[in-house]
Design a protein around this motif. Structure first.
Motif, PDB file in Angstrom:
ATOM      1  N   ILE A 306       0.876  -1.179   0.000  1.00 56.47           N
ATOM      2  CA  ILE A 306       0.000   0.000   0.000  1.00 56.47           C
ATOM      3  C   ILE A 306       0.906   1.219   0.000  1.00 56.47           C
ATOM      4  O   ILE A 306       1.685   1.400   0.933  1.00 56.47           O
ATOM      5  N   PRO A 307       0.840   2.048  -1.040  1.00 58.19           N
ATOM      6  CA  PRO A 307       1.775   3.175  -1.066  1.00 58.19           C
ATOM      7  C   PRO A 307       1.467   4.165   0.052  1.00 58.19           C
ATOM      8  O   PRO A 307       0.300   4.518   0.264  1.00 58.19           O
ATOM      9  N   PRO A 308       2.503   4.584   0.763  1.00 61.61           N
ATOM     10  CA  PRO A 308       2.282   5.556   1.844  1.00 61.61           C
ATOM     11  C   PRO A 308       1.607   6.826   1.339  1.00 61.61           C
ATOM     12  O   PRO A 308       0.886   7.490   2.084  1.00 61.61           O
ATOM     13  N   SER A 309       1.767   7.095   0.035  1.00 57.85           N
ATOM     14  CA  SER A 309       1.195   8.342  -0.486  1.00 57.85           C
ATOM     15  C   SER A 309      -0.325   8.346  -0.419  1.00 57.85           C
ATOM     16  O   SER A 309      -0.950   9.396  -0.577  1.00 57.85           O
ATOM     17  N   ILE A 310      -0.929   7.192  -0.186  1.00 63.45           N
ATOM     18  CA  ILE A 310      -2.382   7.178   0.007  1.00 63.45           C
ATOM     19  C   ILE A 310      -2.756   8.049   1.201  1.00 63.45           C
ATOM     20  O   ILE A 310      -3.846   8.606   1.270  1.00 63.45           O
ATOM     21  N   GLY A 311      -1.795   8.206   2.110  1.00 64.33           N
ATOM     22  CA  GLY A 311      -2.030   9.070   3.267  1.00 64.33           C
ATOM     23  C   GLY A 311      -2.296  10.515   2.874  1.00 64.33           C
ATOM     24  O   GLY A 311      -2.786  11.307   3.679  1.00 64.33           O
ATOM     25  N   ASN A 312      -1.984  10.871   1.615  1.00 64.02           N
ATOM     26  CA  ASN A 312      -2.246  12.239   1.161  1.00 64.02           C
ATOM     27  C   ASN A 312      -3.695  12.474   0.754  1.00 64.02           C
ATOM     28  O   ASN A 312      -4.098  13.600   0.536  1.00 64.02           O
ATOM     29  N   LEU A 313      -4.442  11.396   0.593  1.00 65.24           N
ATOM     30  CA  LEU A 313      -5.824  11.556   0.133  1.00 65.24           C
ATOM     31  C   LEU A 313      -6.686  11.938   1.329  1.00 65.24           C
ATOM     32  O   LEU A 313      -7.513  11.180   1.815  1.00 65.24           O
ATOM     33  N   SER A 314      -6.474  13.134   1.791  1.00 66.49           N
ATOM     34  CA  SER A 314      -6.990  13.493   3.107  1.00 66.49           C
ATOM     35  C   SER A 314      -8.514  13.603   3.153  1.00 66.49           C
ATOM     36  O   SER A 314      -9.084  13.663   4.229  1.00 66.49           O
ATOM     37  N   GLN A 315      -9.164  13.639   1.989  1.00 67.07           N
ATOM     38  CA  GLN A 315     -10.627  13.745   1.998  1.00 67.07           C
ATOM     39  C   GLN A 315     -11.299  12.369   2.057  1.00 67.07           C
ATOM     40  O   GLN A 315     -12.515  12.278   2.162  1.00 67.07           O
ATOM     41  N   LEU A 316     -10.495  11.307   1.962  1.00 62.62           N
ATOM     42  CA  LEU A 316     -11.061   9.963   1.829  1.00 62.62           C
ATOM     43  C   LEU A 316     -12.005   9.613   2.976  1.00 62.62           C
ATOM     44  O   LEU A 316     -11.682   9.809   4.144  1.00 62.62           O
ATOM     45  N   ILE A 330       0.798  -2.018   7.025  1.00 62.19           N
ATOM     46  CA  ILE A 330      -0.047  -0.832   6.839  1.00 62.19           C
ATOM     47  C   ILE A 330       0.840   0.390   7.048  1.00 62.19           C
ATOM     48  O   ILE A 330       1.412   0.543   8.133  1.00 62.19           O
ATOM     49  N   PRO A 331       0.988   1.258   6.039  1.00 61.77           N
ATOM     50  CA  PRO A 331       1.838   2.428   6.259  1.00 61.77           C
ATOM     51  C   PRO A 331       1.235   3.347   7.318  1.00 61.77           C
ATOM     52  O   PRO A 331       0.013   3.533   7.350  1.00 61.77           O
ATOM     53  N   SER A 332       2.081   3.857   8.157  1.00 62.07           N
ATOM     54  CA  SER A 332       1.563   4.679   9.261  1.00 62.07           C
ATOM     55  C   SER A 332       0.859   5.925   8.720  1.00 62.07           C
ATOM     56  O   SER A 332      -0.043   6.458   9.356  1.00 62.07           O
ATOM     57  N   GLN A 333       1.246   6.331   7.497  1.00 64.71           N
ATOM     58  CA  GLN A 333       0.622   7.522   6.900  1.00 64.71           C
ATOM     59  C   GLN A 333      -0.882   7.366   6.712  1.00 64.71           C
ATOM     60  O   GLN A 333      -1.612   8.345   6.569  1.00 64.71           O
ATOM     61  N   LEU A 334      -1.322   6.113   6.718  1.00 62.55           N
ATOM     62  CA  LEU A 334      -2.763   5.893   6.566  1.00 62.55           C
ATOM     63  C   LEU A 334      -3.517   6.597   7.684  1.00 62.55           C
ATOM     64  O   LEU A 334      -4.676   6.981   7.540  1.00 62.55           O
ATOM     65  N   GLY A 335      -2.831   6.741   8.809  1.00 69.95           N
ATOM     66  CA  GLY A 335      -3.440   7.407   9.957  1.00 69.95           C
ATOM     67  C   GLY A 335      -3.797   8.857   9.674  1.00 69.95           C
ATOM     68  O   GLY A 335      -4.578   9.473  10.398  1.00 69.95           O
ATOM     69  N   ASN A 336      -3.244   9.404   8.570  1.00 67.84           N
ATOM     70  CA  ASN A 336      -3.609  10.776   8.198  1.00 67.84           C
ATOM     71  C   ASN A 336      -5.031  10.868   7.660  1.00 67.84           C
ATOM     72  O   ASN A 336      -5.580  11.954   7.550  1.00 67.84           O
ATOM     73  N   LEU A 337      -5.588   9.744   7.336  1.00 67.06           N
ATOM     74  CA  LEU A 337      -6.921   9.763   6.720  1.00 67.06           C
ATOM     75  C   LEU A 337      -7.979   9.851   7.814  1.00 67.06           C
ATOM     76  O   LEU A 337      -8.733   8.917   8.072  1.00 67.06           O
TER      77      LEU A 337
END
Ligand SMILES: *[C@@H]1O[C@H](CO)[C@@H](O)[C@H](O)[C@H]1NC(C)=O
Ligand SMILES: *[C@@H]1O[C@H](CO)[C@@H](O)[C@H](O)[C@H]1NC(C)=O
Ligand SMILES: *[C@@H]1O[C@H](CO)[C@@H](O)[C@H](O)[C@H]1NC(C)=O
Ligand SMILES: *[C@@H]1O[C@H](CO)[C@@H](O)[C@H](O)[C@H]1NC(C)=O
Ligand SMILES: *[C@@H]1O[C@H](CO)[C@@H](O)[C@H](O)[C@H]1NC(C)=O
Ligand SMILES: *[C@@H]1O[C@H](CO)[C@@H](O)[C@H](O)[C@H]1NC(C)=O
Ligand SMILES: *[C@@H]1O[C@H](CO)[C@@H](O)[C@H](O)[C@H]1NC(C)=O
Ligand SMILES: *[C@@H]1O[C@H](CO)[C@@H](O)[C@H](O)[C@H]1NC(C)=O
Ligand SMILES: *[C@@H]1O[C@H](CO)[C@@H](O)[C@H](O)[C@H]1NC(C)=O
Ligand SMILES: *[C@@H]1O[C@H](CO)[C@@H](O)[C@H](O)[C@H]1NC(C)=O
Length: 879
Positions: A306-316, A330-337
């Motif tokens: 899972i690309p960490p950049s998915i964490g940038n899709l902040s509106q998801l 699971i990339p920790s960046q997912l937590g940005n969602l």
């Protein structure tokens, strides 16, 4: 199929997103009242007369709108009709969900309403009419909805004259009479089209690239079609796209990067690309879709991490990867969602632990990490996710002690699935303020007590407490009202000794009750008539087969095997259910009452009515005391694959059946340990059509006399043949060497004479051979497989010589001796989320057969209980 409305809810949610976008919600309560025109009144009334009012609509606002239409009143005030304020012309005809039933053709007076701007005929039943070509006369239409209305045939090209169309909804007109339709390329000639739904319309061929030239398109929904080829590159021009759902079409496999144009559509908010053969790694450029609200790749073959950049899709709000092959952590960046409400990573390959950053997704309603390789403890901070309704962690490697009370702090929780991890679950709460769950899975959770908080649960409809160590009686409150919505109850593999004050659960819903592998005593607990799976095997149940068993008209599997049941098999047994696939009564003490069937016939132990159960695939009456002759009448069961009558008192001849069309699908026939007698004529003779499917014949320990006929060599699919412990004489037919698939051959304990045919050395798969204790002579053949068998396979034949006297007997072989075919099976329905999937007794049963036969009893006993797989799992075991 009964299903839990509750745990299907989340799946349906997805479905709802697809079909109910708010753009269709017009304000229909506007009530302008100019006088309408006489000819239009007449057209409408004729239209009304044309249709029956029938139960064909189901939408939320369904009502028979035309019933209120009557001549005396201004038609502009009729239900579903709106007129132009100035001219009085009917401009809106909204007959959605109006219970209309009847066909429609070009003569229909509807087409006289030339000023119509909006026409909604959805959710009615037009009896497989074709959409009339005169629809093209309604040139002012901006909205046309004919979804869910049972139209058939092709889509008339006249529709594409409607150049003002903004909304076109053709969805869901499944048509049994037209196998394929193509979508005309002229669809690209609707310049104003903003909403296009062509789902479920059986379109095939390629997806017209002209769709890519619809400049205003904002909603494009193409699911459940049969388009081949690939998604046209022209779609890159759909710069106004906000909602894109392309799913379930047999497109040519393409990489996800070939759809990179999608990442460039600035307005795209929802992207559902499901089951369309996408593969490859998710490109990091996905981060460009920062406005994305919904993203699903369900059912593709995406790989990589899972690309960490998915964490940038902040509106998801929704992220679904279910059913792909992603691996890694699971990339920790997912937590940005932090806006996510649904996260579904049921992917099979993900590992690592749950990153603490996930606990910042406080809006999560559904968290599905099931069926992966996650390990470590389930963080207690999960109780911060106060909006959770579904938490699915089933089938991972989570470990540690889990305080259920911690989950029960989640006030919204409806579905909790922790089964099949390495967890120890603890609970102390009996608090009445707990959330009312509807599904709870705590299988293999190291429970030693029945969780007390369940006592205050009233909405539960799915409960799995199997494979724990719960002792004592199943508490009375399980039966007495609390769980009156229960549909699925699995208490198997515990140490329950009884059912305190048992009475059957709510007869309306209950479809599975699994109490197998406990220590229950007394008579079998009564099952409600709604039951499909009634599983009480491996207990200490006593008494006769209860009469209510014959009322189970929906039963698919009845397993009462391995108990201490006695008495007569009821005559009605065969009237149980046309859908019955599995009936297992083995390992009991059933007796035949010789007079029970017909007053003057010496038969009737196996109820003849069993022949009515046309779906039966698996019959196991092993280890009883049934007295009967060979049930050749079972040969008429078209699906019968497994017939096990092992260890009973079957006797008499195997008779010539009345028809040659018998046992056509039989694969396993076990008649061992009975008293079948009289000349053994070879099944081939009487059952000429049996040969194609049969893979196991076990006729051991009977009283068969006579010779083995050479015709047995025609049973080419045979993998196991056991004729041991009979009274067979004569030579071993060389044609046995034709059974190329044979893996096990047991001819021991007979009176066979002559030499062992050299041809048997050609049996390349043979791994078990026993010819001991016969009257064989000459030398044991040499070569190939025969060199792997020890002397034990041949001992007890006074005239038989081994060329290699030095070979030691193998104890391993001994262990295998006498290891019977014992088939048992077990069903595990992990029905969460996807409803129920029912498999058939098939390949798996044979795999377990093989396991039993070749691996042997001893090894089997030492094995720990196997983890249970899949939605439907059949497992062999010895008792
Ligand atoms: C068409 O009608 C169905 C229900 O009958 C509705 O779900 C759908 O949203 C409608 N389509 C449009 C574009 O309004
Ligand atoms: C629909 O129209 C009615 C009457 O004109 C009005 O009261 C209502 O607020 C409108 N509803 C919406 C959703 O616009
Ligand atoms: C209408 O049909 C549905 C299913 O198609 C059924 O459940 C319902 O009972 C029917 N209603 C009436 C009044 O017949
Ligand atoms: C529906 O179509 C069938 C077959 O053409 C016909 O028999 C039946 O009368 C039709 N029903 C109505 C209400 O038109
Ligand atoms: C429709 O019109 C055709 C001629 O145009 C006629 O033959 C047919 O009977 C009409 N059908 C109905 C149902 O009125
Ligand atoms: C799907 O389309 C293919 C041709 O592309 C056709 O052979 C097949 O029958 C179609 N399947 C269905 C279910 O319509
Ligand atoms: C996109 O539209 C432009 C202008 O209509 C056209 O030239 C181009 O070929 C289109 N691109 C694709 C991939 O269809
Ligand atoms: C995303 O998450 C990472 C790691 O959790 C964090 O360092 C970063 O600041 C976050 N970015 C945004 C935009 O919130
Ligand atoms: C059944 O098969 C046998 C042997 O092949 C044949 O002699 C007999 O006529 C067949 N009977 C029927 C009813 O087909
Ligand atoms: C064994 O076979 C021989 C002939 O090969 C026969 O004379 C003898 O009676 C047989 N013994 C038994 C016990 O069947």
């Amino acid at each position: 199929m009964a299903r839990s409305s509750c745990f299907c809810m989340s799946i349906n949610l997805l479905f709802l997103y697809l079909w109910s976008h708010p753009i269709g919600a017009h304000n229909l309560s506007r009530s302008v009242k100019p006088l309408c025109l006489e000819n239009e009144i007449s057209a409408l009334l004729q239209f009304k007369e044309r249709y029956d009012i029938a139960n064909v609509s189901s939408g939320p606002l369904a009502r028979p709108k035309t019933l209120s239409w009557n001549k005396g009143r201004d038609c502009c005030s009729w239900d579903g009709i709106e007129c132009d304020e100035n001219t009085g012309h009917v401009i809106i005809l909204n007959l959605r969900s109006s219970f209309l039933y009847g066909s429609i053709d070009n003569n229909n007076t509807l087409f006289q309403l030339a000023h119509l701007e909006k026409l909604d005929l959805s959710d009615n039943h037009f009896n497989y009419s074709q959409i009339p070509s005169r629809i093209g006369d309604l040139l002012r239409l901006t909205y046309l909805n004919v979804s869910y209305s049972v139209f058939s045939g092709r889509v008339p090209s006249e529709i594409f004259k409607l150049t003002r169309l903004v909304y076109l909804d053709l969805c869901c007109n499944l048509d049994p009479y037209t196998s394929t339709r193509s979508l005309p390329a002229s669809i690209g000639k609707l310049p104003s089209l903003s909403y296009l739904d062509i789902s479920g319309c059986q379109f095939s061929g390629s997806l017209p690239s002209s769709i890519g030239h619809l400049p205003s398109l904002s909603h494009l929904i193409i699911s459940g079609c049969n388009f081949s080829g690939s998604i046209p590159a022209s779609f890159a021009n759909l710069s106004n796209l906000e909602y894109l759902a392309v799913s379930t079409s047999p497109f040519t496999a393409q990489t996800i990067s070939s759809l990179s144009w999608i990442w460039k559509i600035k307005k795209l908010a929802s992207s559902y690309l499901e089951k369309i053969n996408l593969y490859g790694e998710i490109p990091p450029s996905i981060r460009n879709l920062s406005q994305l609200v919904q993203l699903s790749f369900l059912g593709n073959q995406l790989s990589g991490t899972i690309p960490p950049s998915i964490g940038n899709l902040s509106q998801l709000v929704e992220l679904i990867f279910l059913g792909n092959q992603l691996s890694g952590t699971i990339p920790s960046q997912l937590g940005n969602l932090t806006r996510l409400t649904r996260l579904c990573l049921r992917i099979y390959q993900l590992s690592g632990s749950i990153p603490s950053s996930l606990m910042s997704m406080t809006r999560l309603v559904m968290l599905d990490l099931a069926v992966n390789k996650f390990h470590g403890e389930i963080p207690s901070s999960i109780s911060q996710l106060q909006n959770l309704r579904s938490l699915l962690l089933v089938k991972n490697n989570f470990s540690g002690t889990v305080e259920l009370d911690n989950f029960l702090k989640l006030k919204q929780l409806l579905v909790l699935q922790l089964s099949f991890n390495k967890l120890s679950c603890r609970t102390s709460s009996t608090n009445v303020n707990l959330p009312q769950l509807c599904a709870l899975g705590l299988a293999s959770c190291n429970l030693s007590k029945f969780p007390a908080f369940l006592q205050n649960q009233e909405s539960m409809n799915w409960l799995d407490l199997s494979d724990n160590s719960i002792r004592g009686e199943v508490p009375f409150w399980v039966w007495n009202g609390n769980f009156n919505r229960m549909q699925y109850l699995n208490l198997s593999h515990n140490f329950f000794t009884g059912l305190d004050q048992y009475y059957p659960m709510n007869p309306l819903y209950m479809y599975t009750i699994d109490l197998s592998h406990n220590m229950l005593q007394g008579p079998p607990p009564e099952a409600p008539p709604s039951i499909m799976f009634y599983l009480v095997s491996n207990n200490r149940l006593t008494g006769a087969l209860p009469p209510w068993i014959c009322n189970l008209s929906l039963a698919i599997a009845l397993d009462l095997s391995s108990n201490d049941l006695t008495g007569v098999l009821p005559v009605c047994l065969g009237n149980i259910s046309e859908s019955l696939m599995i009936l297992s009564l083995k390992g009991n003490n059933f007796r035949g009452n010789i007079l029970s069937y017909c007053d003057n016939q010496l038969q009737g132990n196996l109820p003849r009515s069993l022949a009515n159960c046309k779906m039966l695939e698996f019959i196991n009456f092993a280890n009883n005391l049934i007295v009967d002759s060979f049930p050749s009448w079972l040969g008429s069961l078209p699906e019968l694959r497994v017939l096990i009558l092992r260890s009973n008192k079957f006797h008499y001849v195997i008779e010539r059946p009345q028809s040659n069309q018998t046992f056509l699908k039989l694969q396993i026939l076990d008649l061992s340990i009975n008293a079948f007698a009289v000349i053994y004529k070879g099944l081939k003779l009487y059952y000429p059509k049996i040969s194609k499917a049969l893979i196991v014949i076990d006729l051991s320990s009977n009283l068969f006399e006579g010779e083995i006929l050479g015709a047995i060599g025609d049973l080419k699919g045979l993998r196991g043949l056991n004729l041991s412990n009979n009274l067979l004489t004569g030579h071993i037919p060389p044609s046995l060497g034709n059974l190329k698939a044979l893996e096990s051959l047991d001819l021991s304990l007979n009176k066979l004479s002559g030499q062992i045919p050299q041809k048997l050395t050609e049996l390349g798969f043979l791994s078990f051979l026993n010819m001991s204790y016969n009257n064989l002579t000459g030398f044991v053949p040499k070569g190939k497989q025969f060199d792997t068998f020890s002397n034990d396979s041949f001992e007890g034949n006074l005239g038989l010589y081994s060329r290699d006297k030095s070979r030691q007997p193998s104890t391993h072989q001994e262990e295998r001796l006498g290891s019977p075919i014992e088939l048992d099976w077990e069903i595990v329905l992990l029905g969460y989320g996807s409803g129920l999937v029912i498999g058939v007794v098939n390949g798996n049963a044979f795999i377990s057969w093989k396991h039993d036969w070749f691996e042997g009893n001893a090894k089997r006993m030492r094995q720990p209980r196997q983890p249970r797989r899949g939605f439907f799992f059949i497992q062999g075991s010895h008792h």
